[in-house]
Design a protein around this motif. Structure first.
Motif, PDB file in Angstrom:
ATOM      1  N   PRO A 435       0.828  -1.210   0.000  1.00 58.56           N
ATOM      2  CA  PRO A 435       0.000   0.000   0.000  1.00 58.56           C
ATOM      3  C   PRO A 435       0.858   1.253   0.000  1.00 58.56           C
ATOM      4  O   PRO A 435       2.000   1.256   0.480  1.00 58.56           O
ATOM      5  CB  PRO A 435      -0.819  -0.139   1.289  1.00 58.56           C
ATOM      6  N   TYR A 436       0.297   2.315  -0.519  1.00 60.40           N
ATOM      7  CA  TYR A 436       1.098   3.526  -0.743  1.00 60.40           C
ATOM      8  C   TYR A 436       1.639   4.099   0.558  1.00 60.40           C
ATOM      9  O   TYR A 436       2.727   4.705   0.582  1.00 60.40           O
ATOM     10  CB  TYR A 436       0.233   4.573  -1.460  1.00 60.40           C
ATOM     11  N   HIS A 437       0.890   3.931   1.667  1.00 59.65           N
ATOM     12  CA  HIS A 437       1.328   4.573   2.907  1.00 59.65           C
ATOM     13  C   HIS A 437       2.547   3.881   3.509  1.00 59.65           C
ATOM     14  O   HIS A 437       3.157   4.410   4.444  1.00 59.65           O
ATOM     15  CB  HIS A 437       0.182   4.589   3.929  1.00 59.65           C
ATOM     16  N   LYS A 438       2.933   2.707   2.993  1.00 60.29           N
ATOM     17  CA  LYS A 438       4.151   2.053   3.468  1.00 60.29           C
ATOM     18  C   LYS A 438       5.388   2.559   2.749  1.00 60.29           C
ATOM     19  O   LYS A 438       6.496   2.449   3.279  1.00 60.29           O
ATOM     20  CB  LYS A 438       4.048   0.537   3.272  1.00 60.29           C
ATOM     21  N   VAL A 439       5.212   3.075   1.531  1.00 65.90           N
ATOM     22  CA  VAL A 439       6.337   3.491   0.700  1.00 65.90           C
ATOM     23  C   VAL A 439       6.579   4.986   0.911  1.00 65.90           C
ATOM     24  O   VAL A 439       5.702   5.808   0.606  1.00 65.90           O
ATOM     25  CB  VAL A 439       6.060   3.193  -0.782  1.00 65.90           C
ATOM     26  N   PRO A 440       7.715   5.392   1.449  1.00 66.17           N
ATOM     27  CA  PRO A 440       7.943   6.817   1.750  1.00 66.17           C
ATOM     28  C   PRO A 440       7.830   7.722   0.530  1.00 66.17           C
ATOM     29  O   PRO A 440       7.290   8.830   0.623  1.00 66.17           O
ATOM     30  CB  PRO A 440       9.358   6.824   2.336  1.00 66.17           C
ATOM     31  N   SER A 441       8.340   7.291  -0.620  1.00 61.99           N
ATOM     32  CA  SER A 441       8.293   8.163  -1.789  1.00 61.99           C
ATOM     33  C   SER A 441       6.876   8.360  -2.311  1.00 61.99           C
ATOM     34  O   SER A 441       6.584   9.385  -2.936  1.00 61.99           O
ATOM     35  CB  SER A 441       9.177   7.586  -2.898  1.00 61.99           C
ATOM     36  N   GLY A 447       0.134  12.284   2.127  1.00 61.46           N
ATOM     37  CA  GLY A 447      -0.199  12.229   3.539  1.00 61.46           C
ATOM     38  C   GLY A 447      -1.122  11.061   3.843  1.00 61.46           C
ATOM     39  O   GLY A 447      -1.549  10.304   2.955  1.00 61.46           O
ATOM     40  N   VAL A 448      -1.472  10.913   5.122  1.00 67.97           N
ATOM     41  CA  VAL A 448      -2.333   9.819   5.575  1.00 67.97           C
ATOM     42  C   VAL A 448      -3.360  10.381   6.545  1.00 67.97           C
ATOM     43  O   VAL A 448      -3.283  11.543   6.981  1.00 67.97           O
ATOM     44  CB  VAL A 448      -1.511   8.706   6.259  1.00 67.97           C
ATOM     45  N   MET A 449      -4.345   9.541   6.881  1.00 66.17           N
ATOM     46  CA  MET A 449      -5.368   9.905   7.859  1.00 66.17           C
ATOM     47  C   MET A 449      -5.224   9.033   9.097  1.00 66.17           C
ATOM     48  O   MET A 449      -4.830   7.867   8.998  1.00 66.17           O
ATOM     49  CB  MET A 449      -6.770   9.725   7.262  1.00 66.17           C
ATOM     50  N   ALA A 455     -13.295  13.054  10.314  1.00 66.05           N
ATOM     51  CA  ALA A 455     -13.381  14.219   9.444  1.00 66.05           C
ATOM     52  C   ALA A 455     -12.610  14.026   8.149  1.00 66.05           C
ATOM     53  O   ALA A 455     -12.786  14.809   7.207  1.00 66.05           O
ATOM     54  CB  ALA A 455     -12.868  15.462  10.175  1.00 66.05           C
ATOM     55  N   GLY A 456     -11.754  13.031   8.080  1.00 66.36           N
ATOM     56  CA  GLY A 456     -10.986  12.781   6.869  1.00 66.36           C
ATOM     57  C   GLY A 456      -9.832  13.736   6.666  1.00 66.36           C
ATOM     58  O   GLY A 456      -9.390  13.934   5.535  1.00 66.36           O
ATOM     59  N   LYS A 457      -9.329  14.340   7.743  1.00 64.97           N
ATOM     60  CA  LYS A 457      -8.216  15.263   7.638  1.00 64.97           C
ATOM     61  C   LYS A 457      -6.920  14.494   7.439  1.00 64.97           C
ATOM     62  O   LYS A 457      -6.635  13.536   8.149  1.00 64.97           O
ATOM     63  CB  LYS A 457      -8.122  16.122   8.898  1.00 64.97           C
ATOM     64  N   ARG A 458      -6.138  14.912   6.474  1.00 65.84           N
ATOM     65  CA  ARG A 458      -4.871  14.270   6.191  1.00 65.84           C
ATOM     66  C   ARG A 458      -3.726  14.976   6.910  1.00 65.84           C
ATOM     67  O   ARG A 458      -3.701  16.204   6.976  1.00 65.84           O
ATOM     68  CB  ARG A 458      -4.598  14.236   4.683  1.00 65.84           C
ATOM     69  N   ILE A 459      -2.826  14.178   7.417  1.00 64.38           N
ATOM     70  CA  ILE A 459      -1.636  14.688   8.089  1.00 64.38           C
ATOM     71  C   ILE A 459      -0.413  14.051   7.426  1.00 64.38           C
ATOM     72  O   ILE A 459      -0.524  13.090   6.656  1.00 64.38           O
ATOM     73  CB  ILE A 459      -1.648  14.362   9.592  1.00 64.38           C
ATOM     74  N   SER A 460       0.743  14.588   7.726  1.00 60.31           N
ATOM     75  CA  SER A 460       1.965  14.020   7.169  1.00 60.31           C
ATOM     76  C   SER A 460       2.246  12.659   7.799  1.00 60.31           C
ATOM     77  O   SER A 460       1.821  12.370   8.920  1.00 60.31           O
ATOM     78  CB  SER A 460       3.147  14.964   7.401  1.00 60.31           C
ATOM     79  N   ASP A 463       3.949  12.930  11.197  1.00 57.79           N
ATOM     80  CA  ASP A 463       3.069  13.182  12.336  1.00 57.79           C
ATOM     81  C   ASP A 463       2.335  11.914  12.752  1.00 57.79           C
ATOM     82  O   ASP A 463       2.122  11.681  13.948  1.00 57.79           O
ATOM     83  CB  ASP A 463       2.056  14.280  11.981  1.00 57.79           C
ATOM     84  N   ARG A 464       1.947  11.113  11.785  1.00 56.82           N
ATOM     85  CA  ARG A 464       1.254   9.868  12.135  1.00 56.82           C
ATOM     86  C   ARG A 464       2.194   8.910  12.859  1.00 56.82           C
ATOM     87  O   ARG A 464       1.801   8.279  13.848  1.00 56.82           O
ATOM     88  CB  ARG A 464       0.717   9.204  10.862  1.00 56.82           C
ATOM     89  N   GLU A 465       3.434   8.803  12.405  1.00 54.64           N
ATOM     90  CA  GLU A 465       4.386   7.913  13.061  1.00 54.64           C
ATOM     91  C   GLU A 465       4.836   8.444  14.412  1.00 54.64           C
ATOM     92  O   GLU A 465       5.346   7.673  15.238  1.00 54.64           O
ATOM     93  CB  GLU A 465       5.603   7.700  12.158  1.00 54.64           C
ATOM     94  N   SER A 466       4.646   9.741  14.660  1.00 58.14           N
ATOM     95  CA  SER A 466       5.014  10.324  15.957  1.00 58.14           C
ATOM     96  C   SER A 466       3.952  10.095  17.010  1.00 58.14           C
ATOM     97  O   SER A 466       4.219  10.345  18.196  1.00 58.14           O
ATOM     98  CB  SER A 466       5.272  11.827  15.800  1.00 58.14           C
ATOM     99  N   ASP A 467       2.760   9.640  16.611  1.00 64.42           N
ATOM    100  CA  ASP A 467       1.736   9.324  17.594  1.00 64.42           C
ATOM    101  C   ASP A 467       2.187   8.142  18.446  1.00 64.42           C
ATOM    102  O   ASP A 467       2.781   7.184  17.937  1.00 64.42           O
ATOM    103  CB  ASP A 467       0.405   8.999  16.909  1.00 64.42           C
ATOM    104  N   LYS A 468       1.875   8.211  19.731  1.00 67.31           N
ATOM    105  CA  LYS A 468       2.332   7.147  20.626  1.00 67.31           C
ATOM    106  C   LYS A 468       1.649   5.822  20.335  1.00 67.31           C
ATOM    107  O   LYS A 468       2.185   4.750  20.677  1.00 67.31           O
ATOM    108  CB  LYS A 468       2.086   7.545  22.081  1.00 67.31           C
ATOM    109  N   ASP A 469       0.447   5.845  19.724  1.00 65.62           N
ATOM    110  CA  ASP A 469      -0.238   4.599  19.421  1.00 65.62           C
ATOM    111  C   ASP A 469       0.239   3.971  18.114  1.00 65.62           C
ATOM    112  O   ASP A 469      -0.260   2.909  17.727  1.00 65.62           O
ATOM    113  CB  ASP A 469      -1.752   4.821  19.358  1.00 65.62           C
ATOM    114  N   TRP A 470       1.180   4.606  17.412  1.00 59.14           N
ATOM    115  CA  TRP A 470       1.723   3.987  16.205  1.00 59.14           C
ATOM    116  C   TRP A 470       2.453   2.693  16.556  1.00 59.14           C
ATOM    117  O   TRP A 470       2.269   1.660  15.922  1.00 59.14           O
ATOM    118  CB  TRP A 470       2.662   4.952  15.499  1.00 59.14           C
ATOM    119  N   SER A 471       3.287   2.766  17.578  1.00 57.73           N
ATOM    120  CA  SER A 471       4.007   1.593  18.059  1.00 57.73           C
ATOM    121  C   SER A 471       4.388   1.839  19.507  1.00 57.73           C
ATOM    122  O   SER A 471       5.210   2.714  19.800  1.00 57.73           O
ATOM    123  CB  SER A 471       5.250   1.316  17.212  1.00 57.73           C
TER     124      SER A 471
END
Length: 679
Positions: A435-441, A447-449, A455-460, A463-471
């Protein structure tokens, strides 16, 4: 216990004081976790109150079993600690007394054999186990296994005799409420019983039995167990089996050198709970911190850290990549055990060093990659329908995807694999791209949601990987690194070096947080006046290869060349794996040749073999032969330095890259490699 609690409280206060200071040099990726650092530091001292999932030594067991310096080696007194053995965590039951009639232990440990006529030569047994424990550059694992098994055999006979004599000498008690007094059986009683029963034909002296159960001999047995070349899970069972057997005999004093050998053995075996219990015991007996005689740079705390890394080896090959962080084993987040080691170091006045801190950080990247960092690009399949047999001529041929018929020679047909009594051809079947969100380029501009954002707001993606619930383990790794810079568990603050950030980049790549790894590379390292080295770029290239981002990999290769960062075999390996994942076999062959011609580096031998396998499985015979021609050039290559000499030596000594092996490999895929293809 009160002193330990006061020290822990003082450590928490020190972290709180450090977190209140303004630190302008604190990396920005850690600054987001500053508000949580004090809370996590307090929560990280929960090992002082053992939980049901990961219990450590209780206060009672410490005071009862570890206060007397003359306590015999009874491993069951340390049994309230959890033994980490993947994939489950077991807790050993508490056993009172020095001797038991029956062998008690895990179900994975074999029961003691029945007592009968046995061969017993204690003098030769001690000599063999001491010779097996001596350091040698090369040793025979079979000889070491025989020595360890023979030692276990002698200890089992001794234990069975002690148990029988104890039952015979214990008076019978009529009342069920009262317990029988314990009877101490000496080694003289054992020898007298053997002489009466003629169980042992050889003459055995008391000195020979004392040598058999002496701390020096037991220490040699554990050193020998580490040289049996066993995998981690089997070594864990072997160490626990040997440890409990010595404890059941109950004639071995637990000395300072022996406890250190036990700690080292349990560290290699991945028994985290046992290693921490031995650390606490050494602290309770005021043993000074020891260093390994074979490896002076490693002390007992390194062996405790090694137990965490060894326990995480199971997940490197057996992780369920489809399960989330909450469903992963507890070893995925080793913070609680690292805190226990830090507190033990602080209470024993051992200062934390950057090298030891890096070893601690490496435990967060020792369990392998998660599903967010991986993609299954292709599968190997059996294709028996593509093989056509002409009954009139008796010839075999293979029908390719473009309906081209390729004849198969009879001698080659005999080398192809058989499945259900039919000759088959092994083919590569490529899966859909990641999926596209796995490939950095690909996710760079879109961006991702967030999953819970309606609300469907997209962020970089950063920012998504900086969320504590990412991992959760990745968040714990960054918070733990942040606490080290502020003074964790009473230690002085340390400054992270390039190796520290390389480990954090590796942890990010293993958790699928590639943009966070790039943030450390492009923002944090320049802020700390650190220049990335070859290892830094290799980690990122390897992470990119797992998701098939070849475009960004080529950009980083250009950056390395422009900055003058030297390339090595792992750089070539990452580039080749990325191209093979996306199906660019010709580009992978060309990349190997170009990097050799320009930089004089070649990939590891396994990469050469992988190129040939993927090329032949894709029916790209000419690409496979093109790489064979390159291998023949390497056979005649004259290295210019010692590094190139080592690379060529590894390739030439690999039997898979010899001329007969290459012919066999081509025949396995139904292709011919003749002498005309060699020059």
């Amino acid at each position: 216990m009160a002193s330990s609690t006061c020290a822990a409280v003082a450590a928490v206060r020190r972290i709180a004081a450090a977190s209140s200071r303004q630190d302008s040099a604190l990396p920005s990726f850690m600054a987001t976790a500053r508000s949580r650092s004090l809370h996590c530091a307090c929560a990280r001292h929960s090992f002082l109150q053992p939980t049901t999932s990961v219990p450590l030594l209780s206060t009672t067991s410490r005071q009862t079993n570890l206060s007397n310096a003359s306590t015999v080696l009874l491993v069951r007194t340390l049994s309230s600690s959890t033994v980490m053995e993947a994939p489950v965590t077991e807790t050993m039951p508490q056993v009172d007394g020095l001797h038991e009639n029956d062998y008690t232990g895990d179900d994975t440990v074999a029961a003691l054999e029945a007592l009968g006529s046995q061969k017993f030569d204690a003098k030769k047994c001690v000599k063999d186990i001491q010779e097996a424990a001596q350091w040698q550059a090369e040793w025979d694992p079979d000889v070491v296994r025989q020595a360890v098994n023979n030692y276990e055999h002698h200890m089992r006979i001794l234990h069975q005799t002690l148990s029988q004599l104890e039952r015979e000498k214990t008076p019978q008690v009529e009342s069920e409420l009262s317990s029988s007094p314990k009877v101490v059986v000496t080694l003289e009683d054992v020898i007298a019983d053997w002489q009466d029963t003629k169980l042992i034909e050889q003459d055995v002296t008391v000195q020979q039995l004392e040598d058999l159960v002496s701390p020096e001999t037991v220490e040699s047995a554990f050193r020998s167990a580490l040289r049996m070349n066993l995998d981690t899970s089997r070594l864990s069972v072997k160490v626990r089996e040997l440890e409990r057997l010595v404890g059941l005999v109950g004639k071995t004093p637990l000395t300072d050198p022996l406890s250190f050998s036990l700690l080292k053995a349990n560290g290699k075996a991945g028994n985290i709970g046992r290693a921490l219990a031995l650390l606490n015991m050494r602290k309770a007996r005021t043993y000074p911190p020891r260093k390994d005689q074979e490896y002076p740079s490693q002390n007992e705390f390194v062996h405790a850290i090694q137990s965490i890394e060894s326990a995480g080896l199971y997940l490197r090959k057996n992780r369920n990549v489809f399960a989330g962080d909450v469903h992963q084993p507890a070893i995925d987040n080793p913070t609680r055990w690292l805190d226990a080691i830090l507190v033990n170091m602080f209470e024993r006045n051992v200062q934390l060093t950057p090298w030891l801190a890096n070893r601690m950080l490496e435990t967060y990247a020792s369990t392998g990659r998660t599903g967010k960092a991986l993609h299954f690009f292709y599968d190997m399949k059996r294709d028996h329908k593509g093989i056509h047999h002409d009954p009139e001529t008796g010839q075999y041929s293979y029908i390719e995807d473009n309906d081209t018929e390729r004849p198969i020679r009879p001698e080659i047909m005999e080398q192809m694999p058989i499945y259900k009594k039919k000759r088959i051809k092994v083919r590569v079947q490529y899966n859909p791209p990641p999926p596209y969100h796995k490939v950095p380029s690909l996710v760079k501009d879109t961006g991702v949601m967030r999953p819970d954002d309606t609300a469907g707001k997209r962020i970089s993606k950063l920012d998504r990987e900086s969320d504590k619930d990412w991992s959760l383990p990745l968040t714990a790794a960054l918070v733990f690194a942040d606490s080290l810079t502020q003074g964790a568990c009473g230690h002085d603050p340390i400054s992270l070096n390039l190796q520290s950030y390389n480990v954090l980049i590796k942890a990010c790549c293993y958790r699928g947080a590639l943009w966070r790894a790039l943030h450390i590379l492009n923002k944090v390292l320049p802020r700390q006046n650190l220049e990335p080295n070859t290892t830094t770029y290799n980690i990122i290239l390897s992470g990119m290869a797992r998701v098939g981002d070849v475009d960004m990999m080529k950009e980083f290769l250009i950056i390395m060349t422009n900055k003058g960062v030297p390339l090595n075999m792992f750089t070539v390996q990452a580039m080749v794996e990325g191209m093979l994942n996306v199906g660019d076999i010709g580009g992978a062959v060309t990349m190997v040749q170009d990097l050799f011609n320009q930089h004089g580096v070649i990939p590891p031998p396994a990469t050469h073999f992988k190129i040939l396998e993927i090329a032949l499985a894709n029916c790209l015979v000419y690409e496979a032969k093109r790489h064979v021609y390159f291998l023949q050039q390497l056979w005649k290559w004259a290295p210019q330095n010692s590094r190139q000499e080592r690379q060529k030596e590894k390739m030439m000594n690999n039997p898979q890259l010899s001329r007969p092996s290459l012919k066999t490999l081509f025949g396995y895929f139904g292709e011919a490699l003749t002498e005309e293809d060699f020059f």
